[in-house]
Design a protein around this motif. Sequence first.
Motif, mmCIF file in Angstrom:
data_model
loop_
_atom_site.group_PDB
_atom_site.id
_atom_site.type_symbol
_atom_site.label_atom_id
_atom_site.label_comp_id
_atom_site.label_asym_id
_atom_site.label_seq_id
_atom_site.Cartn_x
_atom_site.Cartn_y
_atom_site.Cartn_z
ATOM 1 N N TYR A 232 -68.958 -45.053 11.442
ATOM 2 C CA TYR A 232 -69.096 -43.877 12.306
ATOM 3 C C TYR A 232 -69.117 -44.320 13.760
ATOM 4 C CZ TYR A 232 -71.492 -39.997 14.658
ATOM 5 O OH TYR A 232 -71.834 -38.989 15.520
ATOM 6 N N ARG A 233 -68.377 -43.616 14.588
ATOM 7 C CA ARG A 233 -68.395 -43.865 16.036
ATOM 8 C C ARG A 233 -68.488 -42.526 16.755
ATOM 9 N NH1 ARG A 233 -63.218 -46.868 17.940
ATOM 10 N NH2 ARG A 233 -64.371 -46.965 19.887
ATOM 11 N N LEU A 234 -69.159 -42.517 17.888
ATOM 12 C CA LEU A 234 -69.179 -41.347 18.754
ATOM 13 C C LEU A 234 -68.495 -41.746 20.045
ATOM 14 C CD1 LEU A 234 -70.043 -38.417 19.208
ATOM 15 C CD2 LEU A 234 -72.131 -39.304 20.264
ATOM 16 N N LEU A 235 -67.303 -41.204 20.248
ATOM 17 C CA LEU A 235 -66.537 -41.490 21.450
ATOM 18 C C LEU A 235 -66.984 -40.524 22.538
ATOM 19 C CD1 LEU A 235 -63.042 -41.771 19.736
ATOM 20 C CD2 LEU A 235 -64.660 -43.606 20.223
ATOM 21 N N THR A 236 -67.215 -41.038 23.740
ATOM 22 C CA THR A 236 -67.660 -40.205 24.840
ATOM 23 C C THR A 236 -66.877 -40.540 26.102
ATOM 24 O OG1 THR A 236 -69.395 -41.736 25.504
ATOM 25 C CG2 THR A 236 -70.008 -40.029 23.917
ATOM 26 N N GLY A 237 -66.867 -39.613 27.027
ATOM 27 C CA GLY A 237 -66.220 -39.858 28.311
ATOM 28 C C GLY A 237 -66.083 -38.574 29.096
ATOM 29 N N GLU A 238 -65.561 -38.719 30.313
ATOM 30 C CA GLU A 238 -65.289 -37.543 31.128
ATOM 31 C C GLU A 238 -64.170 -36.734 30.481
ATOM 32 O OE1 GLU A 238 -64.578 -38.223 35.261
ATOM 33 O OE2 GLU A 238 -66.405 -39.386 35.502
ATOM 34 N N ASP A 239 -64.151 -35.448 30.755
ATOM 35 C CA ASP A 239 -63.127 -34.559 30.217
ATOM 36 C C ASP A 239 -61.834 -34.769 31.009
ATOM 37 O OD1 ASP A 239 -61.735 -32.592 28.928
ATOM 38 O OD2 ASP A 239 -62.816 -30.921 29.837
ATOM 39 N N ASP A 240 -61.109 -35.833 30.638
ATOM 40 C CA ASP A 240 -59.858 -36.166 31.317
ATOM 41 C C ASP A 240 -58.893 -36.798 30.322
ATOM 42 O OD1 ASP A 240 -60.846 -38.735 30.922
ATOM 43 O OD2 ASP A 240 -61.254 -39.109 33.037
ATOM 44 N N SER A 241 -57.728 -37.193 30.810
ATOM 45 C CA SER A 241 -56.721 -37.755 29.909
ATOM 46 C C SER A 241 -57.174 -39.086 29.316
ATOM 47 C CB SER A 241 -55.382 -37.910 30.625
ATOM 48 O OG SER A 241 -55.480 -38.839 31.688
ATOM 49 N N ALA A 242 -57.999 -39.847 30.021
ATOM 50 C CA ALA A 242 -58.485 -41.120 29.476
ATOM 51 C C ALA A 242 -59.284 -40.892 28.196
ATOM 52 C CB ALA A 242 -59.330 -41.858 30.514
ATOM 53 N N PHE A 243 -60.091 -39.825 28.177
ATOM 54 C CA PHE A 243 -60.847 -39.513 26.965
ATOM 55 C C PHE A 243 -59.887 -39.138 25.834
ATOM 56 C CE2 PHE A 243 -62.910 -36.450 24.132
ATOM 57 C CZ PHE A 243 -63.918 -37.253 23.631
ATOM 58 N N CYS A 244 -58.895 -38.329 26.139
ATOM 59 C CA CYS A 244 -57.908 -37.940 25.115
ATOM 60 C C CYS A 244 -57.187 -39.169 24.562
ATOM 61 C CB CYS A 244 -56.907 -36.950 25.694
ATOM 62 S SG CYS A 244 -57.643 -35.368 26.163
ATOM 63 N N ALA B 248 -70.371 -31.054 27.647
ATOM 64 C CA ALA B 248 -71.595 -30.783 28.399
ATOM 65 C C ALA B 248 -71.342 -31.079 29.874
ATOM 66 C CB ALA B 248 -72.749 -31.626 27.889
ATOM 67 N N TYR B 249 -72.010 -30.336 30.718
ATOM 68 C CA TYR B 249 -71.907 -30.552 32.152
ATOM 69 C C TYR B 249 -72.880 -31.645 32.567
ATOM 70 C CZ TYR B 249 -71.908 -29.671 37.153
ATOM 71 O OH TYR B 249 -71.803 -29.806 38.508
ATOM 72 N N ASP B 250 -72.390 -32.657 33.256
ATOM 73 C CA ASP B 250 -73.210 -33.752 33.767
ATOM 74 C C ASP B 250 -73.536 -33.439 35.228
ATOM 75 O OD1 ASP B 250 -74.308 -36.107 34.734
ATOM 76 O OD2 ASP B 250 -72.688 -37.397 34.006
ATOM 77 N N ALA B 251 -74.747 -32.943 35.469
ATOM 78 C CA ALA B 251 -75.137 -32.527 36.817
ATOM 79 C C ALA B 251 -75.139 -33.705 37.788
ATOM 80 C CB ALA B 251 -76.513 -31.865 36.779
ATOM 81 N N GLY B 252 -75.418 -34.902 37.300
ATOM 82 C CA GLY B 252 -75.443 -36.076 38.171
ATOM 83 C C GLY B 252 -74.091 -36.397 38.779
ATOM 84 N N SER B 253 -73.041 -36.249 37.987
ATOM 85 C CA SER B 253 -71.695 -36.553 38.481
ATOM 86 C C SER B 253 -70.923 -35.297 38.863
ATOM 87 C CB SER B 253 -70.900 -37.322 37.419
ATOM 88 O OG SER B 253 -70.615 -36.493 36.304
ATOM 89 N N GLY B 254 -71.429 -34.138 38.447
ATOM 90 C CA GLY B 254 -70.727 -32.893 38.728
ATOM 91 C C GLY B 254 -69.470 -32.717 37.886
ATOM 92 N N ARG B 255 -69.424 -33.383 36.738
ATOM 93 C CA ARG B 255 -68.231 -33.334 35.873
ATOM 94 C C ARG B 255 -68.603 -32.964 34.440
ATOM 95 N NH1 ARG B 255 -63.702 -36.588 38.027
ATOM 96 N NH2 ARG B 255 -64.351 -37.248 40.094
ATOM 97 N N MET B 256 -67.604 -32.491 33.724
ATOM 98 C CA MET B 256 -67.773 -32.219 32.301
ATOM 99 C C MET B 256 -67.632 -33.532 31.538
ATOM 100 S SD MET B 256 -68.448 -29.054 31.874
ATOM 101 C CE MET B 256 -68.233 -28.838 30.118
ATOM 102 N N ARG B 257 -68.443 -33.693 30.499
ATOM 103 C CA ARG B 257 -68.382 -34.860 29.621
ATOM 104 C C ARG B 257 -68.027 -34.384 28.216
ATOM 105 N NH1 ARG B 257 -68.856 -39.810 31.443
ATOM 106 N NH2 ARG B 257 -69.906 -40.435 29.561
ATOM 107 N N CYS B 258 -67.321 -35.230 27.472
ATOM 108 C CA CYS B 258 -66.875 -34.906 26.115
ATOM 109 C C CYS B 258 -67.437 -35.922 25.128
ATOM 110 C CB CYS B 258 -65.361 -34.987 26.004
ATOM 111 S SG CYS B 258 -64.466 -33.921 27.110
ATOM 112 N N ALA B 259 -67.540 -35.484 23.886
ATOM 113 C CA ALA B 259 -67.920 -36.372 22.788
ATOM 114 C C ALA B 259 -67.157 -35.940 21.542
ATOM 115 C CB ALA B 259 -69.419 -36.318 22.534
ATOM 116 N N GLN B 260 -66.687 -36.920 20.787
ATOM 117 C CA GLN B 260 -66.010 -36.643 19.525
ATOM 118 C C GLN B 260 -66.402 -37.724 18.536
ATOM 119 O OE1 GLN B 260 -63.725 -34.102 18.283
ATOM 120 N NE2 GLN B 260 -64.507 -35.171 16.491
#
Length: 67
Positions: A4-16, A36-48
């Motif tokens: 099992y792995r949980l991949l995470t990253g910013e909501d961008d093409s690198a995550f895809c 989820a919204y990351d208030a510290g960076s002001g960006r959306m984060r993804c997990a799959q």
Amino acid sequence: MRAYRLLTGEDDSAFCHKVSEALARGWVLHGDPAYAYDAGSGRMRCAQAVVKDVEGAYAPDIKLGDL
């Protein structure tokens, strides 16, 4: 064993690309993606979550990214 792995990253093409690479290496999507919204960076984060059946038994030193 089922790995099992949980991949995470910013909501961008690198995550895809990270998820696409895992799929190309035999991992399978597990559940829905999460956002989820990351208030510290002001960006959306993804997990799959992804899973993969592999030979052998679980050990805590397994490098999941190398499977």
